[in-house]
Scaffold this motif. Structure first.
Motif, mmCIF file in Angstrom:
data_model
loop_
_atom_site.group_PDB
_atom_site.id
_atom_site.type_symbol
_atom_site.label_atom_id
_atom_site.label_comp_id
_atom_site.label_asym_id
_atom_site.label_seq_id
_atom_site.Cartn_x
_atom_site.Cartn_y
_atom_site.Cartn_z
ATOM 1 N N ILE A 55 -8.586 -4.040 -11.188
ATOM 2 C CA ILE A 55 -7.453 -3.741 -12.067
ATOM 3 C C ILE A 55 -7.876 -2.836 -13.219
ATOM 4 C CG2 ILE A 55 -5.742 -4.743 -13.638
ATOM 5 C CD1 ILE A 55 -5.578 -7.143 -11.758
ATOM 6 N N GLU A 56 -9.047 -3.074 -13.797
ATOM 7 C CA GLU A 56 -9.503 -2.244 -14.911
ATOM 8 C C GLU A 56 -9.788 -0.812 -14.468
ATOM 9 O OE1 GLU A 56 -12.782 -4.307 -16.685
ATOM 10 O OE2 GLU A 56 -11.475 -5.498 -17.992
ATOM 11 N N LYS A 57 -10.117 -0.633 -13.208
ATOM 12 C CA LYS A 57 -10.348 0.718 -12.683
ATOM 13 C C LYS A 57 -9.067 1.537 -12.668
ATOM 14 C CE LYS A 57 -12.197 3.068 -8.576
ATOM 15 N NZ LYS A 57 -12.775 2.877 -7.220
ATOM 16 N N ARG A 58 -7.918 0.888 -12.520
ATOM 17 C CA ARG A 58 -6.646 1.587 -12.379
ATOM 18 C C ARG A 58 -5.860 1.631 -13.679
ATOM 19 N NH1 ARG A 58 -4.963 5.631 -10.605
ATOM 20 N NH2 ARG A 58 -6.304 5.148 -8.816
ATOM 21 N N PHE A 59 -5.900 0.566 -14.479
ATOM 22 C CA PHE A 59 -5.012 0.452 -15.637
ATOM 23 C C PHE A 59 -5.713 0.776 -16.944
ATOM 24 C CE2 PHE A 59 -2.354 -1.612 -12.592
ATOM 25 C CZ PHE A 59 -1.062 -1.426 -13.062
ATOM 26 N N ASP A 60 -4.916 1.228 -17.907
ATOM 27 C CA ASP A 60 -5.421 1.673 -19.191
ATOM 28 C C ASP A 60 -5.771 0.511 -20.121
ATOM 29 O OD1 ASP A 60 -4.662 4.618 -18.696
ATOM 30 O OD2 ASP A 60 -2.785 3.547 -18.370
ATOM 31 N N THR A 61 -4.935 -0.508 -20.116
ATOM 32 C CA THR A 61 -5.150 -1.671 -20.979
ATOM 33 C C THR A 61 -4.995 -2.936 -20.138
ATOM 34 O OG1 THR A 61 -4.206 -0.471 -22.863
ATOM 35 C CG2 THR A 61 -4.404 -2.862 -23.070
ATOM 36 N N VAL A 62 -6.007 -3.789 -20.153
ATOM 37 C CA VAL A 62 -5.980 -5.021 -19.363
ATOM 38 C C VAL A 62 -6.392 -6.192 -20.245
ATOM 39 C CG1 VAL A 62 -6.862 -6.248 -17.333
ATOM 40 C CG2 VAL A 62 -6.584 -3.750 -17.260
ATOM 41 N N THR A 63 -5.564 -7.208 -20.260
ATOM 42 C CA THR A 63 -5.893 -8.456 -20.937
ATOM 43 C C THR A 63 -5.860 -9.566 -19.897
ATOM 44 O OG1 THR A 63 -4.847 -7.680 -22.980
ATOM 45 C CG2 THR A 63 -5.249 -10.048 -22.774
ATOM 46 N N GLU A 107 0.810 -1.219 0.000
ATOM 47 C CA GLU A 107 0.000 0.000 0.000
ATOM 48 C C GLU A 107 0.842 1.267 0.000
ATOM 49 O OE1 GLU A 107 -2.157 -0.551 3.560
ATOM 50 O OE2 GLU A 107 -3.365 -2.208 2.803
ATOM 51 N N ASN A 108 2.080 1.152 0.466
ATOM 52 C CA ASN A 108 2.956 2.332 0.551
ATOM 53 C C ASN A 108 4.362 1.945 0.121
ATOM 54 O OD1 ASN A 108 1.159 4.423 1.983
ATOM 55 N ND2 ASN A 108 0.982 2.643 3.326
ATOM 56 N N LEU A 109 4.661 2.140 -1.143
ATOM 57 C CA LEU A 109 5.956 1.747 -1.681
ATOM 58 C C LEU A 109 6.919 2.943 -1.642
ATOM 59 C CD1 LEU A 109 4.763 -0.266 -4.811
ATOM 60 C CD2 LEU A 109 5.480 -1.177 -2.584
ATOM 61 N N PRO A 110 8.160 2.712 -1.185
ATOM 62 C CA PRO A 110 9.120 3.804 -1.102
ATOM 63 C C PRO A 110 9.829 4.095 -2.426
ATOM 64 C CG PRO A 110 10.097 1.816 -0.221
ATOM 65 C CD PRO A 110 8.679 1.471 -0.571
ATOM 66 N N MET A 111 9.551 3.318 -3.458
ATOM 67 C CA MET A 111 10.229 3.493 -4.732
ATOM 68 C C MET A 111 9.725 4.735 -5.466
ATOM 69 S SD MET A 111 9.443 0.240 -3.859
ATOM 70 C CE MET A 111 10.289 -1.316 -3.519
ATOM 71 N N ALA A 112 10.592 5.293 -6.290
ATOM 72 C CA ALA A 112 10.246 6.485 -7.070
ATOM 73 C C ALA A 112 9.258 6.139 -8.181
ATOM 74 C CB ALA A 112 11.509 7.094 -7.664
ATOM 75 N N ASP A 113 8.588 7.156 -8.683
ATOM 76 C CA ASP A 113 7.705 6.989 -9.842
ATOM 77 C C ASP A 113 8.496 6.432 -11.021
ATOM 78 O OD1 ASP A 113 5.991 8.313 -8.141
ATOM 79 O OD2 ASP A 113 5.715 10.068 -9.423
ATOM 80 N N ASN A 114 7.819 5.645 -11.847
ATOM 81 C CA ASN A 114 8.377 5.204 -13.133
ATOM 82 C C ASN A 114 9.700 4.455 -12.978
ATOM 83 O OD1 ASN A 114 6.207 6.729 -14.248
ATOM 84 N ND2 ASN A 114 7.486 8.566 -14.228
ATOM 85 N N THR A 115 9.743 3.521 -12.027
ATOM 86 C CA THR A 115 10.988 2.801 -11.727
ATOM 87 C C THR A 115 11.085 1.451 -12.426
ATOM 88 O OG1 THR A 115 11.185 3.838 -9.556
ATOM 89 C CG2 THR A 115 12.341 1.752 -9.858
ATOM 90 N N PHE A 116 9.979 0.715 -12.544
ATOM 91 C CA PHE A 116 10.031 -0.687 -12.962
ATOM 92 C C PHE A 116 9.401 -0.909 -14.336
ATOM 93 C CE2 PHE A 116 10.061 -0.705 -8.315
ATOM 94 C CZ PHE A 116 11.191 -1.480 -8.069
ATOM 95 N N GLN A 132 -2.850 1.470 -7.056
ATOM 96 C CA GLN A 132 -2.407 2.815 -7.421
ATOM 97 C C GLN A 132 -0.889 2.933 -7.295
ATOM 98 O OE1 GLN A 132 -4.593 5.982 -5.511
ATOM 99 N NE2 GLN A 132 -2.924 7.452 -5.771
ATOM 100 N N GLU A 133 -0.337 2.323 -6.259
ATOM 101 C CA GLU A 133 1.109 2.331 -6.060
ATOM 102 C C GLU A 133 1.823 1.524 -7.147
ATOM 103 O OE1 GLU A 133 3.299 3.707 -2.915
ATOM 104 O OE2 GLU A 133 1.985 4.874 -4.227
ATOM 105 N N ILE A 134 1.258 0.389 -7.499
ATOM 106 C CA ILE A 134 1.839 -0.423 -8.575
ATOM 107 C C ILE A 134 1.881 0.387 -9.868
ATOM 108 C CG2 ILE A 134 1.420 -2.418 -10.072
ATOM 109 C CD1 ILE A 134 0.293 -3.832 -7.538
ATOM 110 N N TYR A 135 0.777 1.041 -10.171
ATOM 111 C CA TYR A 135 0.706 1.876 -11.378
ATOM 112 C C TYR A 135 1.755 2.989 -11.329
ATOM 113 C CZ TYR A 135 -1.464 4.457 -15.226
ATOM 114 O OH TYR A 135 -1.705 5.083 -16.423
ATOM 115 N N ARG A 136 1.893 3.600 -10.173
ATOM 116 C CA ARG A 136 2.816 4.733 -10.023
ATOM 117 C C ARG A 136 4.259 4.328 -10.275
ATOM 118 N NH1 ARG A 136 6.210 6.394 -6.290
ATOM 119 N NH2 ARG A 136 5.570 4.844 -4.732
#
Length: 205
Positions: A172-180, A90-99, A119-123
């Motif tokens: 997942i579809e609520k957060r992400f742009d493309t989901v398969t 729920e609270n990741l210390p990693m920077a945006d756009n890391t992975f 939301q954190e995964i997306y970030r």
């Protein structure tokens, strides 16, 4: 976390999720993982054997410190260098756009603030990055849903917060742009706990 969560549950999870059928689902979802990788809900490290050969390191997090002793044994035998941390998704210390890739297997069911975790995964994903997942959740059959809802309070106790009735597709579809993804019942598994969502979600470029 109490004695059960840290001392007993890790062994129960390791046993139940080591099934050959589950191994096949892990292999399928991890086959296309690339680049810089974050795994949330690393658990006892059961995914390590199924990462592609070109993955040489990953950051792995799990909120339960009790799983680390079991995970350590698998890490020592793996060719992958693992930065294994006790962290909540729920609270990741990693920077945006890391992975380039984030992985989750049978994890979203037990995160208390699951929408915040997504939301954190997306970030932390890079633009165009992918979220690879296989999760159990709410069946598409109403009669199975009835039992999932009835048994959910018990499951949350014995599964340390695990929910039987989360609609993973909607989350997942609520957060992400493309989901398969595909939805199906796991083989040789009771329907109320064996309805799976397996797929890939992609962050917009």
């Amino acid at each position: 976390m109490g004695f059960y969560s840290q001392r007993i549950l890790p062994y129960l999870l390791d046993w139940s999720l080591s099934d050959p059928t589950m191994a096949q689902y892990r292999r399928e979802v991890l086959a296309n993982v690339t680049g810089e990788v974050l795994e949330i809900g690393f658990g006892t490290g059961l995914n390590l054997s199924y990462y592609p050969e070109n993955i040489h390191k990953l950051v792995a997090i799990d909120a339960n410190p009790g799983v680390h002793n079991l995970a350590r044994k698998r890490i020592q035998k793996s060719h992958i260098t693992v930065d294994n941390r006790v962290l909540n998704g729920e609270n990741l210390p990693m920077a945006d756009n890391t992975f380039d890739s984030v992985v989750s297997t049978w994890t979203l069911c037990s995160i208390a603030k699951v929408e915040q975790a997504l939301q954190e995964i997306y970030r932390v994903l890079k633009p165009g990055g992918k979220f690879f997942f296989v999760e159990h959740g709410l069946s598409n059959e109403p009669q199975v849903q009835v039992w999932q809802n009835r048994l959910n309070p018990i499951q949350k106790v014995i599964g340390d917060g695990c929910h039987l009735n989360r609609n993973i597709r909607q989350l997942i579809e609520k957060r992400f742009d493309t989901v398969t993804l595909k939805e199906f019942y796991a083989e040789k598994t009771p329907k109320f706990v064996g309805y799976l969502y397996q797929g890939v979600a992609t962050k917009a470029v």
